[in-house]
Design a protein around this motif. Structure first.
Motif, PDB file in Angstrom:
ATOM      1  N   GLU A 149      44.047  39.897  39.718  1.00  0.00           N
ATOM      2  CA  GLU A 149      44.110  41.073  38.854  1.00  0.00           C
ATOM      3  C   GLU A 149      43.450  42.284  39.521  1.00  0.00           C
ATOM      4  OE1 GLU A 149      43.209  42.146  34.284  1.00  0.00           O
ATOM      5  OE2 GLU A 149      41.456  41.509  35.444  1.00  0.00           O
ATOM      6  N   ILE A 150      42.278  42.097  40.088  1.00  0.00           N
ATOM      7  CA  ILE A 150      41.581  43.189  40.775  1.00  0.00           C
ATOM      8  C   ILE A 150      42.447  43.719  41.913  1.00  0.00           C
ATOM      9  CG2 ILE A 150      39.590  43.789  42.226  1.00  0.00           C
ATOM     10  CD1 ILE A 150      37.991  41.660  40.554  1.00  0.00           C
ATOM     11  N   SER A 151      43.026  42.824  42.682  1.00  0.00           N
ATOM     12  CA  SER A 151      43.866  43.235  43.817  1.00  0.00           C
ATOM     13  C   SER A 151      45.083  44.007  43.343  1.00  0.00           C
ATOM     14  CB  SER A 151      44.317  42.007  44.614  1.00  0.00           C
ATOM     15  OG  SER A 151      43.209  41.363  45.183  1.00  0.00           O
ATOM     16  N   ASN A 160      30.094  52.603  47.114  1.00  0.00           N
ATOM     17  CA  ASN A 160      31.560  52.515  47.109  1.00  0.00           C
ATOM     18  C   ASN A 160      32.060  51.385  46.203  1.00  0.00           C
ATOM     19  OD1 ASN A 160      31.867  54.723  48.735  1.00  0.00           O
ATOM     20  ND2 ASN A 160      32.079  53.553  50.620  1.00  0.00           N
ATOM     21  N   VAL A 161      31.302  50.312  46.118  1.00  0.00           N
ATOM     22  CA  VAL A 161      31.661  49.234  45.195  1.00  0.00           C
ATOM     23  C   VAL A 161      31.608  49.763  43.757  1.00  0.00           C
ATOM     24  CG1 VAL A 161      30.971  46.996  44.236  1.00  0.00           C
ATOM     25  CG2 VAL A 161      30.982  47.343  46.721  1.00  0.00           C
ATOM     26  N   LYS A 173      36.738  52.609  38.748  1.00  0.00           N
ATOM     27  CA  LYS A 173      38.189  52.791  38.813  1.00  0.00           C
ATOM     28  C   LYS A 173      38.895  51.581  38.180  1.00  0.00           C
ATOM     29  CE  LYS A 173      41.895  53.724  42.101  1.00  0.00           C
ATOM     30  NZ  LYS A 173      42.255  53.932  43.505  1.00  0.00           N
ATOM     31  N   TYR A 174      38.411  50.390  38.485  1.00  0.00           N
ATOM     32  CA  TYR A 174      38.979  49.160  37.929  1.00  0.00           C
ATOM     33  C   TYR A 174      38.873  49.154  36.405  1.00  0.00           C
ATOM     34  CZ  TYR A 174      39.281  44.164  36.820  1.00  0.00           C
ATOM     35  OH  TYR A 174      39.608  42.961  36.269  1.00  0.00           O
ATOM     36  N   LYS A 208      41.526  49.769  31.111  1.00  0.00           N
ATOM     37  CA  LYS A 208      41.616  50.433  29.800  1.00  0.00           C
ATOM     38  C   LYS A 208      43.008  51.029  29.600  1.00  0.00           C
ATOM     39  CE  LYS A 208      36.787  51.749  29.252  1.00  0.00           C
ATOM     40  NZ  LYS A 208      35.837  52.877  29.294  1.00  0.00           N
ATOM     41  N   LYS A 209      43.526  51.692  30.635  1.00  0.00           N
ATOM     42  CA  LYS A 209      44.868  52.297  30.541  1.00  0.00           C
ATOM     43  C   LYS A 209      45.929  51.241  30.302  1.00  0.00           C
ATOM     44  CE  LYS A 209      44.073  56.374  33.344  1.00  0.00           C
ATOM     45  NZ  LYS A 209      44.353  57.067  34.598  1.00  0.00           N
TER      46      LYS A 209
END
Length: 128
Positions: free
Chosen positions: A17-19, A111-112, A118-119, A124-125
């Motif tokens: 999912e993250i990828s 950066n993480v 962003k994730y 949420k979107k």
């Protein structure tokens, strides 16, 4: 005793999912998640392993990565910290997906955190 490894299907789903949301260059069929037990490493929570160029040539295959979590440390963490750890490990995989690594001059806490936010926003979107 030595290190014992097991496939981590729960983490595999999360890494996929993250990828999908953050790292579209990651080939999901060429990343495997493992939990390890019995590691004597100090302070390590997780590691990213790559199939190097020589092994790729010998096996006649392209890049392949393993994300290993050290169970005794990782499993105690909060869900947020687990997600950040998986993002951290995925950030080591370069866009070329060729067996190399992006080093800690790029993959670091600031950066993480940016990628984690962003994730969260992308998730949420998606839920609307």
């Amino acid at each position: 005793m030595g290190i014992k490894y097991e496939l981590a299907e729960d983490l595999q789903e999360q890494v996929n999912e993250i990828s999908r949301l953050l790292f579209p260059h990651v080939k999901l069929d060429s990343v495997v998640c493992l939990r390890s037990h019995g590691s004597s490493s100090r302070g390590t929570i997780a590691r990213c392993h790559a199939l190097g160029k020589a092994m790729q040539l010998a096996l006649r295959r392209k890049g392949f990565y393993v994300i290993e979590v050290i169970s005794r440390r990782f499993d105690k963490m909060s869900e947020v910290d687990k997600t950040k750890t998986l993002i951290h490990e995925l950030m080591h995989i370069p866009k070329s997906f060729g067996g190399g690594f992006i080093h800690h001059d790029v993959v670091h806490e600031r950066n993480v955190e940016i990628m984690f936010q962003k994730y969260i926003n992308l998730k949420k979107k998606e839920s609307f």
